[in-house]
Design an enzyme around this catalytic site. Structure first.
Site, PDB file in Angstrom:
ATOM      1  N   ASP A  27       0.874  -1.162   0.000  1.00 41.62           N
ATOM      2  CA  ASP A  27       0.000   0.000   0.000  1.00 41.62           C
ATOM      3  C   ASP A  27       0.924   1.230   0.000  1.00 41.62           C
ATOM      4  OD1 ASP A  27      -2.080   1.773   0.059  1.00 41.62           O
ATOM      5  OD2 ASP A  27      -3.128   0.827   1.727  1.00 41.62           O
TER       6      ASP A  27
HETATM    7  C1  BGC Z   1      -5.050   3.355   0.157  1.00 41.26           C
HETATM    8  C2  BGC Z   1      -5.148   2.377  -0.992  1.00 41.26           C
HETATM    9  C3  BGC Z   1      -4.995   3.111  -2.300  1.00 41.26           C
HETATM   10  C4  BGC Z   1      -3.679   3.872  -2.288  1.00 41.26           C
HETATM   11  C5  BGC Z   1      -3.386   4.608  -3.580  1.00 41.26           C
HETATM   12  C6  BGC Z   1      -3.850   4.278   0.052  1.00 41.26           C
HETATM   13  O1  BGC Z   1      -3.988   5.317   0.950  1.00 41.26           O
HETATM   14  O2  BGC Z   1      -5.025   2.644   1.378  1.00 41.26           O
HETATM   15  O3  BGC Z   1      -6.380   1.708  -0.933  1.00 41.26           O
HETATM   16  O4  BGC Z   1      -5.065   2.207  -3.363  1.00 41.26           O
HETATM   17  O5  BGC Z   1      -3.717   4.798  -1.236  1.00 41.26           O
HETATM   18  O6  BGC Z   1      -4.180   5.719  -3.728  1.00 41.26           O
END
Ligand code: BGC
Length: 762
Positions: A263
């Site tokens: 993530d």
């Molecule tokens: C989130 C993810 C997301 C990523 C990219 C993170 O803050 O937890 O779900 O895909 O950001 O935007």
């Protein structure tokens, strides 16, 4: 002479390009062999264009690193889950890049319809493909461990089989368009509070039977291109830095052969992540690159690890449209997609109460709408992973008007003015795009007695909408489960006034997590949980209220009576108030020197439910607890009414070594057409010295086609018999106790089964 020199240079450049192995043309090993260490390290990280540089896809979440000399392009990823998140406008470009806002994930899951989930996937996959991107960072499939989970709307269910099967269908739909997904957030990402540091302390049985099973099903049934690891730790280890999660379980046990990415900015130790098989660090930080480079140079990160992860990144790139130079139209069929979003939304709404058939609203002309949410509907969640709303949203007023109802005009302006005033009070500097606490919604407006009296006279029915907005970055708090004093007052006042005149009241719940319903549900005639159905909200709701669509959704989460009733509630930050000083301490933000920072980090004050969360409830999450321990609920998991009735006949059932099957004939015995959901649960035997077992566990479900009155459909549900087993922690193995296994066909997780078939396992 000059001319001669130039052509020699061109020739040499040509020769060197010719000599370089090229991705897709040469063996992957040769391409890797031609890379410098720095290039390999770069490939293990996402690429962020330097500030001020034009992005190919403004608003997209990120891309992989490109190495042109080896024919390796950047692969583009954008967030979902219910809308392809790209910026609708671009500099020096007059085109508009709108994308369809589907119903939220939880809403789609409420359809209990894998065909609908597949169609939703196809739709969003088509948009990813049409706009030239490669991967949608979705779906999120973590379990709804508690009703307060901030991202519940981005997830599917409190049950792992339900979540896994819906996810597999959604992923298969997306990937049928030759674009990929990142199934997320692997794993045990059930709270937003302190999500980058929280340590989920969870037993192996609950881990295997609940928090990994959803991922296992989705991985095995849909072969996602990639998996995104979660921010949190599990049992002391960041998931992105854990070989147990990424290599032992995901790859060795489940056979996953794709890419694992982190993530965004997850984890603390980049070298450990690569060693753990988390191949790609997103979006990629300079300090991570430096750490990996240093570890590679001093040999503490052996080159085999780097090469393996580089290989997986390249295999991911090879699958992409960008690599294949796919010529995309750069526009998509928004009109057709809106129609589908409406269909999927209406197919997902759950009818919770329908006293004296108050719904559908036939014979009704004039409708009075109450509740601020009636005029400020929430089409979907918020946060980075569900950023913002689509390019339009059909309001409730508009949807009902289009369906032929006349909406009480005298209420519209007062409500609008009230909402504006409340928003100004809550957010003097303007509404934030997302918030670190669940966003404040305008509190209720109670119409004056004379106004109400006039409304009652002029209208046939009252509709009250209650709404909650939540999303990434913060969990809901205990108070968000309960109605505010004004919400309760509104229900009471409106119900009494309309009932006194012999008129009915219907409540719409615009929520993605349970709210309190037990104290007031008896005072109204109808309740529909509309969830968050996306851009077509008003139309989808009007379709169900008018009877154009017969509701067939089922609850993906138990509606408990009080917060605290679920076992997991005792270990959740329900009353958490964000504490900047604790946050600064934890991240050593205030530290002036490296030594001070190290000292602060070395003396962490660990707080229960914030820094760590004990999953003391074990496997007794959601209905597994309520049903097994006979605890009262307001509405059970799997519950949902219809405008018609169905009868069931058991045609056959079997538990074989590899698969369990049950075949049921469903007949529409009512007066209108409708779809039904068949839910199959297993009640496993509790044997002496054996493992304890939940009273029932969902193993399969299916939705019928639209059945006309008198029409039947034969539904066969099949699942892997291994799912009937339980995990024995002491033996670290799955265990199938001998005894009688009951297959229960139920209308929900709590009421008596409509059919039972028993099989003895010897
Ligand atoms: C989130 C993810 C997301 C990523 C990219 C993170 O803050 O937890 O779900 O895909 O950001 O935007």
């Amino acid at each position: 002479m000059k001319k001669y020199l130039l052509s020699v240079a061109t020739l040499l450049a040509g020769l060197s390009a010719f000599a370089q192995p090229q991705l897709g043309k040469d063996k992957i090993e040769d391409v890797i062999g031609a890379m410098t260490l720095q290039e390999k390290v770069n490939l293990l990280h996402g690429f962020r264009a330097p500030m001020g540089t034009e992005s190919k896809f403004p608003g997209a979440a990120g891309s992989t690193y490109a190495i042109e000399r080896l024919g390796i392009p950047a692969v583009w990823m954008a967030d979902g889950p219910h809308r392809l998140v790209i910026s609708p406008s671009r500099s020096f470009d007059s085109s508009v890049y709108n994308t369809t806002e589907l119903p939220s994930e939880l809403t789609i899951a409420s359809s209990f319809d894998t065909k609908a989930a597949y169609k939703a996937g196809e739709l969003i996959g088509q948009e990813v493909s049409d706009y030239g991107l490669d991967v949608l960072l979705a779906p999120g499939i973590n379990l709804l461990r508690t009703t307060l989970g901030g991202r519940n709307g981005e997830y599917y269910s409190e049950d792992p089989v339900h979540a896994g099967l819906i996810a597999a269908a959604f992923v298969n739909g997306i990937q049928s368009k030759n674009v990929g997904v990142a199934l997320k957030h692997y794993a045990v990402n059930n709270q937003e509070t302190n999500r980058n540091q929280n340590d989920a302390i969870v037993g192996q049985r609950a881990l295997r039977e609940l928090y990994l099973r959803n991922f296992e099903i989705a991985v095995k049934l849909s072969n996602p291109w990639s998996i995104m690891t979660s921010y949190n730790k599990v049992n002391g280890e960041y998931v992105c830095e854990s070989r147990f999660f990424n290599e032992d379980v995901l790859r060795s046990e489940w056979g996953f052969d794709g890419l694992v990415m982190s993530d965004w900015n997850a984890g603390r130790n980049a070298v450990l992540s690569i060693k753990a098989g988390n191949d790609l660090l997103m979006p990629g930080q300079d300090k991570q690159r430096a750490a990996i480079l240093a570890a590679a140079e001093d040999g503490s990160l052996p080159m085999e690890y780097i090469d393996l992860s580089v290989k997986r990144v390249l295999e991911f790139v090879l699958k992409s449209h960008t690599f294949k130079n796919f010529q995309y139209p750069n526009e998509t069929d928004l009109k057709a997609h809106s129609a589908l979003a409406r269909e999927i939304g209406a197919n997902s709404l759950v009818l919770l109460k329908n006293e004296a058939n108050v719904l559908p609203m036939t014979g009704v002309k004039n409708v009075a709408l109450y509740g601020t949410t009636s005029y400020d509907i929430v089409p979907a969640g918020m946060g980075f992973g569900a950023t913002g709303h689509g390019y339009y949203c059909v309001s409730l007023v508009e949807g009902l008007r289009k369906a032929g109802y006349s909406i009480e005009k005298s209420l519209i302006m007062p409500y609008q003015m009230h909402i504006q005033a409340e928003n100004k009070k809550n957010y003097p500097n303007g509404l934030p795009p997302f918030s670190i606490t669940a966003p404040l919604r305008a509190d209720e407006f109670i119409p004056a007695p004379e106004m109400l009296e006039a409304n009652v006279k002029a209208n046939d029915i009252a509709i009250i909408t209650l709404g909650r907005a939540n999303g990434e970055g913060a969990d809901r708090k205990r108070e968000h489960f309960y109605l505010t004093a004004n919400e309760s007052e509104l229900i009471k006042t409106v119900s009494e006034a309309y009932h006194a005149a012999g008129k009915k009241v219907v409540v719409l719940l615009n929520v993605v997590s349970a709210i309190e319903t037990a104290s007031w549900k008896d005072s109204v005639d109808g309740i529909v949980c509309i969830f968050q159905p996306g851009c077509e909200t008003g139309n989808a709701v009007a379709d169900v209220l008018s009877g154009k669509v017969n509701p067939s959704g089922r609850l993906p989460q138990t509606f408990q009576v009080n917060y605290g009733d679920a076992l997991a509630d005792a270990n959740f930050p329900a009353d958490y108030v964000f504490d900047m000083s604790a946050f600064s301490r934890a991240y050593a933000i205030d530290a002036k020197t490296a030594a001070e920072s190290a000292k602060l980090k070395a003396e962490p004050v660990l707080k229960k439910d914030i820094d760590y969360t004990n999953y003391e409830e074990g496997i007794y999450v959601g209905y597994r607890y309520f049903t097994t321990f006979g605890k009262e609920v307001s509405y059970p998991f799997g519950f949902g009414l219809s405008y018609t009735d169905f009868s069931y006949e058991l045609l056959s059932s079997a538990i074989e070594a590899d698969k369990t099957t049950v075949t049921v004939k469903v007949t529409n015995t009512g007066k209108v057409a409708g779809k039904d959901v068949v839910e199959a649960y297993i009640k496993a035997p509790v044997v002496k010295r054996g493992l304890d077992k939940p009273a029932r566990e969902l193993k399969a479900f299916a939705k019928t086609e639209l059945l006309q009155p008198g029409q039947s459909e034969v539904i066969t549900l099949t699942w892997d018999s291994a799912w009937n087993a339980s995990y024995n922690e002491k033996k670290a193995a799955w265990q199938m106790d001998k005894g009688v296994y009951n297959i229960l066909i139920c209308k929900d997780a709590q009421s008596e089964p409509v059919l039972t078939a028993s099989h003895k396992i010897k």
